[in-house]
Enzyme design. Structure first.
Site, PDB file in Angstrom:
ATOM      1  N   HIS A 170       0.833  -1.199   0.000  1.00  0.00           N
ATOM      2  CA  HIS A 170       0.000   0.000   0.000  1.00  0.00           C
ATOM      3  C   HIS A 170       0.869   1.251   0.000  1.00  0.00           C
ATOM      4  O   HIS A 170       1.970   1.255   0.522  1.00  0.00           O
ATOM      5  CB  HIS A 170      -0.966   0.013   1.193  1.00  0.00           C
ATOM      6  CG  HIS A 170      -0.328  -0.135   2.531  1.00  0.00           C
ATOM      7  ND1 HIS A 170       0.173  -1.335   3.003  1.00  0.00           N
ATOM      8  CD2 HIS A 170      -0.111   0.764   3.522  1.00  0.00           C
ATOM      9  CE1 HIS A 170       0.661  -1.170   4.215  1.00  0.00           C
ATOM     10  NE2 HIS A 170       0.513   0.109   4.555  1.00  0.00           N
ATOM     11  N   HIS A 172       0.980   5.332   0.973  1.00  0.00           N
ATOM     12  CA  HIS A 172       0.391   6.398   1.777  1.00  0.00           C
ATOM     13  C   HIS A 172       0.536   7.687   0.965  1.00  0.00           C
ATOM     14  O   HIS A 172       1.647   8.038   0.567  1.00  0.00           O
ATOM     15  CB  HIS A 172       1.140   6.577   3.097  1.00  0.00           C
ATOM     16  CG  HIS A 172       1.078   5.393   4.002  1.00  0.00           C
ATOM     17  ND1 HIS A 172       0.236   5.333   5.083  1.00  0.00           N
ATOM     18  CD2 HIS A 172       1.777   4.220   3.993  1.00  0.00           C
ATOM     19  CE1 HIS A 172       0.419   4.174   5.705  1.00  0.00           C
ATOM     20  NE2 HIS A 172       1.349   3.482   5.058  1.00  0.00           N
TER      21      HIS A 172
END
Length: 184
Positions: A170, A172
Site C-alpha cells: 500500500h 500512503h
C-alpha cells in the site's frame, strides 16, 4: 528528584524498545509522564513519541510474523466491502481510501485490488511492474482529487524495519500541510 524520575523513564523506554516483549509492550505505552518542575513540554512530547514509535515497531514485528499465513488482511476485507471505508478513488486495479489514523490533514491509502504475492515492495518481481506504475499514477489522481497535487508525499513502508503493519502493498498519500524532511 526530577532527574532521577526522568532517567528512570528513559531507562524504561530503552528497555521497552530493545525487549519488545508482549507484557512490556502492553504495559509501557500506558505510562503517564507527569510534567515535573523544570521539565520542558518538548521533552514530554519526546517521551510520548518514543512510546508511540516503540508500539508501532512491536505491531510491525507481530504483523510480519503472520504475513505469510495466507489469512486475509484488513485491506482484503476492505476490498471485499466487508469492512467499511471512506473511498476516495477506485478503478479496476486499485482502491484508495482514507487512513483511519491520519498522519496529515490528507492521508489516503492506495492499494492494489489483487495482491498477487505483492505483500511488500521488497517482494516485487518483474511481473508487478505494471501495477506498481498504476499505483503511483493512482496516487497522483488522489492528490488531484484531494487538492494537494502541488505538494504531497508518497510513502511505502516495506518490511518490519520500516514499520509495515499490513502485508498487502500500500502507498500512503500524505499532504494538506507543510511536510518536513527528513521524514523519519
Amino acid at each position: 528528584m526530577a532527574s532521577t524520575t526522568l532517567t528512570t523513564s528513559f531507562s524504561l523506554l530503552r528497555r521497552y524498545r530493545s525487549f519488545r516483549g508482549h507484557a512490556v509492550a502492553k504495559s509501557l505505552p500506558n505510562l503517564s509522564f507527569a510534567r515535573l518542575p523544570g521539565q520542558s513540554p518538548a521533552l514530554l512530547r519526546s517521551c510520548r513519541f518514543i512510546c508511540r514509535n516503540a508500539d508501532e515497531e512491536a505491531a510491525a514485528i507481530a504483523a510480519a510474523k503472520v504475513a505469510g499465513s495466507g489469512a486475509p488482511t484488513i485491506f482484503d476485507k476492505i476490498i471485499a466491502k466487508e469492512i467499511p471505508s471512506t473511498i476516495v478513488y477506485e478503478d479496476e486495479k486499485v482502491l484508495a481510501f482514507r487512513d483511519v489514523n491520519p498522519q496529515a490533514p490528507v492521508h489516503v491509502l492506495v492499494i492494489p485490488k489483487i495482491k498477487d504475492g505483492l505483500t511488500q515492495l521488497g517482494k516485487a518481481e518483474p511481473r508487478h511492474a505494471e501495477i506498481l506504475g498504476h499505483l503511483l499514477y493512482a496516487a497522483k489522481v488522489v492528490a488531484e482529487k484531494e487538492g494537494i497535487v502541488d505538494g504531497f508525499r508518497v510513502v511505502i513502508n516495506s518490511g518490519p524495519q520500516a514499520c509495515q503493519s499490513v502485508y498487502h502493498l500500500h502507498l500512503h498519500v500524505l499532504g494538506g500541510r507543510q511536510l518536513k524532511w527528513p521524514p523519519g
